[in-house]
Structures are given as C-alpha cells and as structure tokens.
Design an enzyme around this catalytic site. Structure first.
Site, PDB file in Angstrom:
ATOM      1  N   TYR A  54       0.831  -1.207   0.000  1.00  0.00           N
ATOM      2  CA  TYR A  54       0.000   0.000   0.000  1.00  0.00           C
ATOM      3  C   TYR A  54       0.872   1.266   0.000  1.00  0.00           C
ATOM      4  CZ  TYR A  54      -4.511  -2.307   1.033  1.00  0.00           C
ATOM      5  OH  TYR A  54      -5.670  -3.045   0.988  1.00  0.00           O
ATOM      6  N   CYS A  86      -3.372  -1.580   9.865  1.00  0.00           N
ATOM      7  CA  CYS A  86      -2.450  -1.042   8.862  1.00  0.00           C
ATOM      8  C   CYS A  86      -2.443   0.470   9.023  1.00  0.00           C
ATOM      9  CB  CYS A  86      -2.948  -1.423   7.473  1.00  0.00           C
ATOM     10  SG  CYS A  86      -2.049  -0.656   6.115  1.00  0.00           S
ATOM     11  N   CYS A 200       4.180   1.330  11.077  1.00  0.00           N
ATOM     12  CA  CYS A 200       3.711   0.390  10.056  1.00  0.00           C
ATOM     13  C   CYS A 200       3.627  -0.951  10.772  1.00  0.00           C
ATOM     14  CB  CYS A 200       4.705   0.328   8.896  1.00  0.00           C
ATOM     15  SG  CYS A 200       4.365  -1.034   7.744  1.00  0.00           S
ATOM     16  N   HIS A 202       3.885  -3.847   9.829  1.00  0.00           N
ATOM     17  CA  HIS A 202       4.887  -4.849   9.454  1.00  0.00           C
ATOM     18  C   HIS A 202       6.152  -4.748  10.330  1.00  0.00           C
ATOM     19  CE1 HIS A 202       2.589  -5.504   5.751  1.00  0.00           C
ATOM     20  NE2 HIS A 202       3.381  -6.517   5.475  1.00  0.00           N
TER      21      HIS A 202
HETATM   22  N1  DGL Z   1       1.241  -2.806   7.134  1.00  0.00           N
HETATM   23  C1  DGL Z   1       1.002  -1.574   6.472  1.00  0.00           C
HETATM   24  C2  DGL Z   1       1.082  -0.397   7.434  1.00  0.00           C
HETATM   25  O1  DGL Z   1       0.891  -0.551   8.612  1.00  0.00           O
HETATM   26  C3  DGL Z   1       1.605  -1.209   5.163  1.00  0.00           C
HETATM   27  C4  DGL Z   1       2.428  -2.097   4.337  1.00  0.00           C
HETATM   28  C5  DGL Z   1       2.279  -1.773   2.873  1.00  0.00           C
HETATM   29  O2  DGL Z   1       3.026  -0.907   2.331  1.00  0.00           O
HETATM   30  O3  DGL Z   1       1.382  -2.373   2.275  1.00  0.00           O
HETATM   31  O4  DGL Z   1       1.321   0.709   7.029  1.00  0.00           O
END
Ligand code: DGL
Length: 275
Positions: A54, A86, A200, A202
C-alpha cells in the site's frame, strides 16, 4: 408509567468474528496483542496481498481499495468489529470507511503520543511507509502530542518486503535494517533520537533486527497493545464462541501461502482461503 425505554442494540452473535485487515502479514503484530487480551475471540485475518504494498500507492488508490474491500468483507463475513491493522490504510481511509460501514472500526495510527511521553532527548524518529509519513493525520498527531519535540520521519518500504520475507523464512540482507536506521539518524538532530515509532504494522515483526540496527539506547514503540485494549473495551459486554477455526483470507491466491502456514498457525489461524 415509566419513561419509554431507549431501544437497545441487538445482542452481538457470540460467533461473530473480529475482522483484522492489512495489506499483508503486518496485521499479525496487532493480532498477537489481541490474542493476549481476548484469547477466546473468533478472528478472521484478511490480507489484501493483491494490493501489497500500500505504501507505494496514491491516497485515492488506497482509499478506494480499502473502502471497497471492507464493504464487501463486512457484508459477506458479518464481523462484530473491524480493525484496520495497517497504518497506511488507517491514516488515509479511516474516516471514509467509518462513514460508510455500520460496524465499529478500530484504526491503527502512529504511536506518537507514547513516544513523546517517553523521550528524554526530545528527538523522536518515525518509520513508516512512504504514504503514511506524508499524511496530514501524522502532522495532526505531531502538533497535538509532540509540538515541543523534534519528530524526524523516514519512509522505509524495504522493511515491508523484509517483514514479508522474514515470515516466509527467506533471508534478508541486514543492510536493509541499517539503511532504515540511517534514514533517521543521518537527518539533522537524528543522532539524539532515543525513541522510534514503528508506524507500520509490518515493522514490529522485525523489531529484533531493527533494535540491533538502532542500538540499545533507542526504544522502539508501536501501538499494537493499545489497539488491542481499544478492541477489548468496545467488546467488553460481548461474549465469544468459536464455532469454526479462525481463518486467514488473501485477495491473491498464488502467493506461496504454504510458506506462511506455520506462521499463520502460530497466530492461531488454522485455515486459509481466497477472498
Ligand atoms: N502494514 C502496512 C502499514 O501498517 C503497510 C504495508 C504496505 O506498504 O502495504 O502501514
């Protein structure tokens, strides 16, 4: 005759799941905290891996994708609550999604407030996706909670790929983590950073590697425990029954899911499918 009673909300089906949504595996860092607090809650974990990452997309693309998918998912899966696990999707689309969906929505926004409370040097780093770090939402959090601090931001899309690879058991070049740390510490004032917001979902999945790159004097902060508490609060009067194994759903099916199965099982996700 007493006062007419206010209509009560219909009781929530105890088997109705919590729906956690992310572009990929990042939301598992939020799920881990939700599991600790609400071990009996039925969960569906949905990853829009067809749209990953994203962070490289425009605001319009992300808002359209997230609203469209969550609209269809809530209709089909009937969750009691949706957690947008996210930061990118939340900082861009939370308000729009709340406008159109009736179900309670919990977002994930950068943990600037706790970082501001914690820093001793007054210099905070923020690591996020390229899309997140340019959001007005982050400007507003900075103005509200860190106006007297120096907040340095860095977009680190490489870390999203690194977390996806790590969870699949693929090796990642440690230079990726060193580059992410340097992206903050090489900015003017960056040598005084003592708190870094992992903005993020991740990034907590590679917290050990990031911690090694930043060194022992820097604390890494994320919002997952706070999000779990918010979900616990919003469901505090509800009961939970699991009738089916918790499910992980993906928007793209050809994505080496087999490599992810052991990881999904660790997070209590016993089944998977394509949405
Ligand atoms: N996990 C997502 C966030 O918290 C974004 C990762 C992505 O770039 O899709 O921003």
């Amino acid at each position: 005759m007493g006062e007419p009673s206010t209509p009560e909300a219909a009781p929530v089906d105890p088997a109705a799941p919590l729906l956690l949504f992310d572009s990929g595996v990042g939301g598992l860092s939020v799920l881990a905290e939700v599991r600790k607090l609400l071990p009996d809650a039925p969960v569906i974990y949905a990853a829009d891996n067809a749209g990953l990452p994203y962070g490289d997309k425009t605001e319009a693309q992300i808002a359209a994708r997230v609203s469209g998918l969550l609209g269809r998912m809530t209709e089909r899966l009937r969750p009691r609550l949706v957690c947008i696990a996210c930061n990118t999707a939340s900082t861009i689309a939370l308000a729009a999604v709340r406008e159109v969906l009736e179900v309670p929505i919990v977002g994930t926004v950068p943990a600037i407030k706790p970082a501001a409370a914690l820093t001793q040097t007054g210099v905070i780093g923020l690591l996020g996706t390229a899309a997140t770090i340019r959001q007005g939402y982050v400007d507003r959090l900075e103005a509200e909670f860190a106006a007297d601090k120096l907040l340095l931001r860095h977009g680190a899309p490489e870390l999203v790929a690194a977390a996806e690879a790590t969870l699949r058991g693929h090796p990642v070049d440690p230079a990726v983590y060193a580059r992410a740390a340097a992206g903050l510490t090489s900015q003017p004032g960056g040598e005084r950073i003592d708190a870094v917001v992992l903005a993020c979902t991740h990034f907590p999945l590679v917290a050990a590697e990031l911690g090694a790159a930043f060194g022992p004097d820097v604390q890494l902060i994320d919002g997952a425990a706070g999000i779990a508490r918010r979900i616990g609060f919003l469901t505090r009067e509800q009961s939970f029954i699991s009738k089916v194994p918790d499910l992980a759903l993906f928007t793209r099916g050809d994505d080496n899911h087999v490599e992810l199965d052991p990881v999904l099982a660790r997070y209590g996700l016993m089944d998977r499918g394509v949405f």
